[in-house]
Design a protein around this motif. Sequence first.
Motif, PDB file in Angstrom:
ATOM      1  N   LEU A   1      13.294  -0.026   4.500  1.00  0.00           N
ATOM      2  CA  LEU A   1      13.827   1.262   4.053  1.00  0.00           C
ATOM      3  C   LEU A   1      12.860   1.990   3.134  1.00  0.00           C
ATOM      4  CD1 LEU A   1      17.582   0.377   3.427  1.00  0.00           C
ATOM      5  CD2 LEU A   1      16.632   1.756   5.276  1.00  0.00           C
ATOM      6  N   LEU A   2      11.951   1.262   2.510  1.00  0.00           N
ATOM      7  CA  LEU A   2      10.935   1.906   1.682  1.00  0.00           C
ATOM      8  C   LEU A   2      10.124   2.902   2.502  1.00  0.00           C
ATOM      9  CD1 LEU A   2       9.143   2.074  -0.938  1.00  0.00           C
ATOM     10  CD2 LEU A   2       7.800   0.198   0.035  1.00  0.00           C
ATOM     11  N   LEU A   3       9.898   2.573   3.777  1.00  0.00           N
ATOM     12  CA  LEU A   3       9.094   3.433   4.642  1.00  0.00           C
ATOM     13  C   LEU A   3       9.852   4.694   5.038  1.00  0.00           C
ATOM     14  CD1 LEU A   3       7.495   0.746   6.988  1.00  0.00           C
ATOM     15  CD2 LEU A   3       6.826   1.451   4.686  1.00  0.00           C
ATOM     16  N   GLN A   4      11.164   4.704   4.826  1.00  0.00           N
ATOM     17  CA  GLN A   4      11.984   5.876   5.152  1.00  0.00           C
ATOM     18  C   GLN A   4      12.303   6.660   3.883  1.00  0.00           C
ATOM     19  OE1 GLN A   4      12.540   6.886   8.079  1.00  0.00           O
ATOM     20  NE2 GLN A   4      12.053   5.116   9.350  1.00  0.00           N
ATOM     21  N   TRP A   5      11.324   6.766   3.019  1.00  0.00           N
ATOM     22  CA  TRP A   5      11.498   7.372   1.692  1.00  0.00           C
ATOM     23  C   TRP A   5      12.129   8.761   1.756  1.00  0.00           C
ATOM     24  CZ3 TRP A   5      10.392   5.483  -3.244  1.00  0.00           C
ATOM     25  CH2 TRP A   5      10.417   6.423  -4.269  1.00  0.00           C
ATOM     26  N   SER A   6      11.596   9.606   2.622  1.00  0.00           N
ATOM     27  CA  SER A   6      12.047  10.995   2.669  1.00  0.00           C
ATOM     28  C   SER A   6      13.517  11.095   3.065  1.00  0.00           C
ATOM     29  CB  SER A   6      11.181  11.793   3.657  1.00  0.00           C
ATOM     30  OG  SER A   6      11.578  13.142   3.685  1.00  0.00           O
ATOM     31  N   ARG A   7      13.928  10.334   4.073  1.00  0.00           N
ATOM     32  CA  ARG A   7      15.327  10.380   4.502  1.00  0.00           C
ATOM     33  C   ARG A   7      16.241   9.724   3.483  1.00  0.00           C
ATOM     34  NH1 ARG A   7      15.866   9.027  10.860  1.00  0.00           N
ATOM     35  NH2 ARG A   7      18.067   9.042  10.221  1.00  0.00           N
TER      36      ARG A   7
ATOM     37  N   LEU B   1       0.831  -1.207   0.000  1.00  0.00           N
ATOM     38  CA  LEU B   1       0.000   0.000   0.000  1.00  0.00           C
ATOM     39  C   LEU B   1       0.868   1.261   0.000  1.00  0.00           C
ATOM     40  CD1 LEU B   1      -2.812  -1.047   2.492  1.00  0.00           C
ATOM     41  CD2 LEU B   1      -3.083  -0.568   0.052  1.00  0.00           C
ATOM     42  N   THR B   2       2.036   1.184   0.635  1.00  0.00           N
ATOM     43  CA  THR B   2       2.968   2.316   0.607  1.00  0.00           C
ATOM     44  C   THR B   2       3.415   2.596  -0.828  1.00  0.00           C
ATOM     45  OG1 THR B   2       3.751   1.787   2.845  1.00  0.00           O
ATOM     46  CG2 THR B   2       5.173   3.185   1.487  1.00  0.00           C
ATOM     47  N   LYS B   3       3.678   1.534  -1.590  1.00  0.00           N
ATOM     48  CA  LYS B   3       4.048   1.711  -2.990  1.00  0.00           C
ATOM     49  C   LYS B   3       2.893   2.313  -3.790  1.00  0.00           C
ATOM     50  CE  LYS B   3       7.406  -2.084  -3.239  1.00  0.00           C
ATOM     51  NZ  LYS B   3       7.794  -3.309  -3.976  1.00  0.00           N
ATOM     52  N   VAL B   4       1.686   1.833  -3.515  1.00  0.00           N
ATOM     53  CA  VAL B   4       0.523   2.381  -4.220  1.00  0.00           C
ATOM     54  C   VAL B   4       0.375   3.869  -3.907  1.00  0.00           C
ATOM     55  CG1 VAL B   4      -1.985   2.272  -4.446  1.00  0.00           C
ATOM     56  CG2 VAL B   4      -0.660   0.161  -4.277  1.00  0.00           C
ATOM     57  N   LEU B   5       0.616   4.224  -2.653  1.00  0.00           N
ATOM     58  CA  LEU B   5       0.531   5.624  -2.258  1.00  0.00           C
ATOM     59  C   LEU B   5       1.553   6.469  -3.010  1.00  0.00           C
ATOM     60  CD1 LEU B   5      -0.505   7.876  -0.431  1.00  0.00           C
ATOM     61  CD2 LEU B   5       1.130   7.115   1.309  1.00  0.00           C
ATOM     62  N   LEU B   6       2.788   5.991  -3.077  1.00  0.00           N
ATOM     63  CA  LEU B   6       3.827   6.714  -3.820  1.00  0.00           C
ATOM     64  C   LEU B   6       3.436   6.864  -5.292  1.00  0.00           C
ATOM     65  CD1 LEU B   6       6.941   4.958  -2.259  1.00  0.00           C
ATOM     66  CD2 LEU B   6       6.317   7.357  -1.953  1.00  0.00           C
ATOM     67  N   ARG B   7       2.859   5.807  -5.815  1.00  0.00           N
ATOM     68  CA  ARG B   7       2.419   5.845  -7.211  1.00  0.00           C
ATOM     69  C   ARG B   7       1.314   6.883  -7.398  1.00  0.00           C
ATOM     70  NH1 ARG B   7       0.477   0.374 -10.399  1.00  0.00           N
ATOM     71  NH2 ARG B   7       0.160   1.286 -12.459  1.00  0.00           N
ATOM     72  N   LYS B   8       0.393   6.949  -6.428  1.00  0.00           N
ATOM     73  CA  LYS B   8      -0.676   7.943  -6.485  1.00  0.00           C
ATOM     74  C   LYS B   8      -0.101   9.363  -6.487  1.00  0.00           C
ATOM     75  CE  LYS B   8      -4.983   6.099  -5.968  1.00  0.00           C
ATOM     76  NZ  LYS B   8      -6.217   6.570  -6.623  1.00  0.00           N
ATOM     77  N   TRP B   9       0.880   9.601  -5.608  1.00  0.00           N
ATOM     78  CA  TRP B   9       1.472  10.940  -5.539  1.00  0.00           C
ATOM     79  C   TRP B   9       2.118  11.300  -6.877  1.00  0.00           C
ATOM     80  CZ3 TRP B   9      -0.427  13.870  -2.215  1.00  0.00           C
ATOM     81  CH2 TRP B   9      -0.595  13.530  -0.876  1.00  0.00           C
TER      82      TRP B   9
ATOM     83  N   ALA C   1       8.132  13.011 -12.427  1.00  0.00           N
ATOM     84  CA  ALA C   1       8.052  12.663 -10.998  1.00  0.00           C
ATOM     85  C   ALA C   1       6.744  13.101 -10.364  1.00  0.00           C
ATOM     86  CB  ALA C   1       9.230  13.282 -10.243  1.00  0.00           C
ATOM     87  N   GLY C   2       5.996  14.001 -11.019  1.00  0.00           N
ATOM     88  CA  GLY C   2       4.716  14.428 -10.488  1.00  0.00           C
ATOM     89  C   GLY C   2       4.818  15.116  -9.137  1.00  0.00           C
ATOM     90  N   TYR C   3       3.712  15.123  -8.407  1.00  0.00           N
ATOM     91  CA  TYR C   3       3.691  15.792  -7.108  1.00  0.00           C
ATOM     92  C   TYR C   3       4.621  15.084  -6.109  1.00  0.00           C
ATOM     93  CZ  TYR C   3       1.745  18.396  -3.166  1.00  0.00           C
ATOM     94  OH  TYR C   3       1.589  19.210  -2.077  1.00  0.00           O
ATOM     95  N   LEU C   4       4.902  13.808  -6.345  1.00  0.00           N
ATOM     96  CA  LEU C   4       5.868  13.100  -5.499  1.00  0.00           C
ATOM     97  C   LEU C   4       7.218  13.797  -5.553  1.00  0.00           C
ATOM     98  CD1 LEU C   4       6.738  10.651  -3.761  1.00  0.00           C
ATOM     99  CD2 LEU C   4       7.197   9.428  -5.899  1.00  0.00           C
TER     100      LEU C   4
END
Length: 692
Positions: A396-402, A237-245, A316-319
């Motif tokens: 580490l996927l969950l630490q995307w921003s860092r 779901l985290t990947k889906v969220l990133l894809r949505k952004w 890259a879109g809004y992400l």
Amino acid sequence: MDQGDIPALLSRMASDEDASRKMAVFKLQSSINDPSFADVFISSGGLMVLRRLIMTSSGNTLAYSLQSLTRLLEVDMGWDIFEGPTASDLVERIVELIVKNPLVNILRGAMSILVSLVGHSQSHTESSRTPGTFGFRALKPAVAVHPQFLELVIQQLQSADHALCASALMLINALIRDALSGEVSANKISPTTADGEDWSLMIKKLHDLGLIKAVYNLMRSSTLQDLAHPMLEFQSLTKVLLRKWRQVHVDVERTEHRRALKSLHLASNPDRGHVNGHSRDGSSERTGKSSKRHNPEKWRRLGFESESPAAEFGDAGYLGLMDLTDYVRRHEDGFQKLLLEQASTPLRDRLPVAQASLAVTMILYEHFGVDKTDLEETRGYRGIDMTDHEILFRPLLLQWSRLHASGLHGFFRVWKATDAKYGDFDKVAELVRILIEQVVGQATRTKDLLEVEDDLQEYDVPRLRELQMSLLKLSFEEKWGQHLIQVREELRQEALHFVKEQRVRCLLEGSWFERPAAQNSTGLPWRYAKLSHNKRYLHYADFHQQTAQDPVLGTLPERVALNAISSVVSNVSASDDVRSITSGSTLKLQHAAKSTTKITINTEVGGKEQAMLTLWPTSHSLASEWLDGLLMLLGQAPITAETNKLISLVSDYGLKIRLLNVRMDAAFEGPPPGAGVVPSRKDLDEDYFFEV
């Protein structure tokens, strides 16, 4: 329990005695997941009785009642309990239990019911039913009464009871899935519309409550086996969220997008005279006599390619905008310092910070395979082997921003270490891609984030280049096959020719050789040899000592014709071997005692070889130059390790230059369509010309 016992069961469930109710509902939970039993139970008015127990009972009676409803919903029956005017009261009661009840068995049951309620698709309901009965909308009135609900659900992720922890994570997954689906009514609404932003607000609220940190810690823990399925679902779901952004286009007409771009500009510490007068799309407008002209490099100084930054987020879109603004917000001082350092550098030679940020976003996006997961796929994990946690879970996927920030710092470091210019951007990006693969890709599940960040900052840049060469060679060998073999052979021949010219030039310049004492019977210990300009004769003479100026050909009376040489014998190649090279290019090995390095030039007389000239090089390098120079003049292959190493070095250097001019993805594509095909001249006349 037999279906015929249901009337008596319902009678005991409605009894005034708690012991009777407790025993009845205890038996009910073991039979209710039988669809035929459940059907009779519901048709006999059992839902009303069960609802009353959930609303009024406590302790084990309540726990058994919640478990019974959970099992009924699991067989996709009993949804009528959430219909009608009293449905909201039931939902609020279950939410209240999660907020106020400390008993684990009650919490587990309550959360399981909400998982089913939130996850129940609107498509399963009849059109006559009230929209919003299911999904997060069903919870909204109750959550308004108990605003701490979401926070307390996330807190349960730290529960020592693994079943409760799993139920909490399943509920969070259901909430996220419902938000991402955009099913705010019977019709799906695009996430880019005004109403469709509900999903982003829900996600932001969950993140602000510490969801990411809680799940990240769980994913690195040793208790994964009990949480494997909901954990893997959350990761997907985290990947889906990133894809949505990423699918949300940056649009300056949208307030939050315009605000984000403005924050980038202000964080760059622009001249105060250029702050005023900017329009909604980042351009300047004259608002009166007090307005000043805007900086013509307002956005390019931040690393954009043009003065229309929104258009550059197309990939890259809004992400990409989120990543860049988050980086600038967290590292504002470093961002300003970097821009200030580059202010005196020509614009085209500066490090393009914004473009680098977008590149790192897409590198991470591709590294984690974000595009390979969609919302429907996140449900299908029941048949997957969940035992190999190291492969399945990527905390580490969950630490995307860092990770993005560290990757961007890595980009800056590689740029400076390679003294890159604007035209080198893609090459630096490829090195950063390899850096991410090596550090993030090879990090173990339990590796600490701080260690990963340190590795990204300390990884040796020359080592990155070596890895790049290895990867390019492997990919080219696999995809280009014969083409690469041909290129290598061409480069080796070029290198051989280059080294031959260098070795022959040494012979043309001439060298001094020192005769060993045992061989010096003439009292002339020094011999000078030099190749003639026409490369047909080797001139030489002996001297008492080296002269200040090297002798010229006219002072060297002795000479050997190269066409008279039959072989060159030397012990240069190995300390214990004498290698004899004949004019037929055959190699003979003869064991000899270790002795002074020498080169013997032979000629054939009467079918036997005899020495015409002997040279004693004063160093291994000189011996390599003269031995291989002579052999190559005679049309033979060089034999010394030093010469062959030089040939390989030149050849590999040429290959690296060619490979570095090709992007990594081109290596995997293989030859372009039609490569090597000679165009047809059908229907052509002779009226043509060549464009040079």
